[in-house]
Motif scaffolding. Sequence first.
Motif, PDB file in Angstrom:
ATOM      1  N   VAL A  63      -3.983  21.374   7.912  1.00  0.00           N
ATOM      2  CA  VAL A  63      -4.317  20.069   8.494  1.00  0.00           C
ATOM      3  C   VAL A  63      -3.126  19.523   9.278  1.00  0.00           C
ATOM      4  O   VAL A  63      -3.280  18.997  10.395  1.00  0.00           O
ATOM      5  CB  VAL A  63      -4.738  19.071   7.389  1.00  0.00           C
ATOM      6  CG1 VAL A  63      -4.798  17.641   7.951  1.00  0.00           C
ATOM      7  CG2 VAL A  63      -6.085  19.464   6.811  1.00  0.00           C
ATOM      8  N   ALA A  64      -1.924  19.649   8.721  1.00  0.00           N
ATOM      9  CA  ALA A  64      -0.727  19.137   9.397  1.00  0.00           C
ATOM     10  C   ALA A  64      -0.496  19.851  10.720  1.00  0.00           C
ATOM     11  O   ALA A  64      -0.103  19.227  11.714  1.00  0.00           O
ATOM     12  CB  ALA A  64       0.489  19.304   8.487  1.00  0.00           C
ATOM     13  N   ALA A  65      -0.731  21.172  10.755  1.00  0.00           N
ATOM     14  CA  ALA A  65      -0.556  21.923  11.997  1.00  0.00           C
ATOM     15  C   ALA A  65      -1.532  21.443  13.059  1.00  0.00           C
ATOM     16  O   ALA A  65      -1.176  21.314  14.237  1.00  0.00           O
ATOM     17  CB  ALA A  65      -0.744  23.413  11.728  1.00  0.00           C
ATOM     18  N   LEU A  66      -2.759  21.167  12.663  1.00  0.00           N
ATOM     19  CA  LEU A  66      -3.762  20.685  13.611  1.00  0.00           C
ATOM     20  C   LEU A  66      -3.454  19.269  14.070  1.00  0.00           C
ATOM     21  O   LEU A  66      -3.544  18.949  15.253  1.00  0.00           O
ATOM     22  CB  LEU A  66      -5.146  20.757  12.964  1.00  0.00           C
ATOM     23  CG  LEU A  66      -6.333  20.291  13.810  1.00  0.00           C
ATOM     24  CD1 LEU A  66      -6.412  21.063  15.118  1.00  0.00           C
ATOM     25  CD2 LEU A  66      -7.634  20.458  13.024  1.00  0.00           C
ATOM     26  N   ALA A  67      -3.043  18.418  13.140  1.00  0.00           N
ATOM     27  CA  ALA A  67      -2.743  17.023  13.490  1.00  0.00           C
ATOM     28  C   ALA A  67      -1.529  16.920  14.399  1.00  0.00           C
ATOM     29  O   ALA A  67      -1.425  15.996  15.222  1.00  0.00           O
ATOM     30  CB  ALA A  67      -2.525  16.212  12.217  1.00  0.00           C
TER      31      ALA A  67
ATOM     32  N   PRO B 192     -11.539  13.446   7.997  1.00  0.00           N
ATOM     33  CA  PRO B 192     -12.535  14.404   7.490  1.00  0.00           C
ATOM     34  C   PRO B 192     -12.756  15.582   8.444  1.00  0.00           C
ATOM     35  O   PRO B 192     -12.942  16.719   7.993  1.00  0.00           O
ATOM     36  CB  PRO B 192     -13.801  13.560   7.344  1.00  0.00           C
ATOM     37  CG  PRO B 192     -13.304  12.162   7.143  1.00  0.00           C
ATOM     38  CD  PRO B 192     -12.078  12.070   8.006  1.00  0.00           C
ATOM     39  N   ALA B 193     -12.734  15.322   9.753  1.00  0.00           N
ATOM     40  CA  ALA B 193     -12.926  16.400  10.726  1.00  0.00           C
ATOM     41  C   ALA B 193     -11.740  17.365  10.712  1.00  0.00           C
ATOM     42  O   ALA B 193     -11.921  18.587  10.820  1.00  0.00           O
ATOM     43  CB  ALA B 193     -13.114  15.820  12.120  1.00  0.00           C
ATOM     44  N   LEU B 194     -10.531  16.815  10.554  1.00  0.00           N
ATOM     45  CA  LEU B 194      -9.349  17.664  10.445  1.00  0.00           C
ATOM     46  C   LEU B 194      -9.453  18.587   9.233  1.00  0.00           C
ATOM     47  O   LEU B 194      -9.200  19.792   9.323  1.00  0.00           O
ATOM     48  CB  LEU B 194      -8.081  16.810  10.332  1.00  0.00           C
ATOM     49  CG  LEU B 194      -7.601  16.065  11.570  1.00  0.00           C
ATOM     50  CD1 LEU B 194      -6.493  15.096  11.195  1.00  0.00           C
ATOM     51  CD2 LEU B 194      -7.108  17.041  12.630  1.00  0.00           C
ATOM     52  N   ARG B 195      -9.836  18.020   8.092  1.00  0.00           N
ATOM     53  CA  ARG B 195      -9.929  18.800   6.866  1.00  0.00           C
ATOM     54  C   ARG B 195     -11.042  19.845   6.951  1.00  0.00           C
ATOM     55  O   ARG B 195     -10.883  20.973   6.471  1.00  0.00           O
ATOM     56  CB  ARG B 195     -10.141  17.871   5.664  1.00  0.00           C
ATOM     57  CG  ARG B 195      -8.936  16.992   5.352  1.00  0.00           C
ATOM     58  CD  ARG B 195      -9.233  16.034   4.206  1.00  0.00           C
ATOM     59  NE  ARG B 195      -9.448  16.739   2.941  1.00  0.00           N
ATOM     60  CZ  ARG B 195      -8.484  17.105   2.127  1.00  0.00           C
ATOM     61  NH1 ARG B 195      -7.211  16.844   2.421  1.00  0.00           N
ATOM     62  NH2 ARG B 195      -8.754  17.726   0.987  1.00  0.00           N
TER      63      ARG B 195
END
Length: 281
Positions: free
Chosen positions: A103-107, A120-123
């Motif tokens: 999640v952190a990499a995507l955020a 929720p979409a990130l997770r």
Amino acid sequence: MSADAATFRITDVSIGYPGRPVIDRLSLAPLPLASMTTLVGPNAAGKSTLLRGVAGLLPARGDVRLGNLTLSGATRGAWARRVGFMPQSLPAGARLLALEAVVAALAASPPEDGPPLSQPALRARAMATLERLGVGGLALEPLDALSGGQRQLVALAQAIVRRPAALLLDEPTSALDLRHQEQVMRVARDLAASGVIVVVVLHDLALAARWGNHMVVLNQGKLAAEGPPDEVLTPALLAEVYGVDARVELCSAGRLQIMVDGVIDRAASPSGGMRRPLRPC
């Protein structure tokens, strides 16, 4: 991706560390959309340094561009959104859960188009990526409790969750058993087939020849050869670059196999070295 963004170009590139140059004015043929390049060479050839420089993690001189976007002209965030990078290993002592790490990499590099993703979409996207790699069951495990191979798969999930246009993988199979090696390489090939430009550092030449449609061989920071694996991998190249007597043959399934019969003692003869006797298989 538009037609003008369909190639990854590395031209006249030099990369190194303070007081220690490694890559010296390297140029490669353009890497096209939907290609999978395997990057091979002996230890200290500059493979990982090249990948880190192209990923924007080391200073690089020269021209590195993905379509119209250049490394020198892009912000770190813009480049990271388009060029994903998987290191050889995640930092030790990480306290995050596997899912939190993805999640952190995507955020950290959210999509350029559309509104920011909700939590929720990130997770959900991070979880789907872990499940794609067969490690969804590890989502709530701390990174520092995972095996080396499991951490490697989480690192791959971090690299692909952003859905980059180009993906750089530094020895993604080094800590994996045979089953997970097959799984990771299949994911990489599927990504390439979907349109991603994939570059993979590998030590196993047979593995590199099997999965890549283009091979780049580095030696002492310079290009030794590039092209289709069945044209690049020759006994002469293996002798010159790796210092071994070797045969390149096809197995019963039609895949390239490398059989090493001995080492070349270059110090024994100024004219090219002394070859040790061949041993029958």
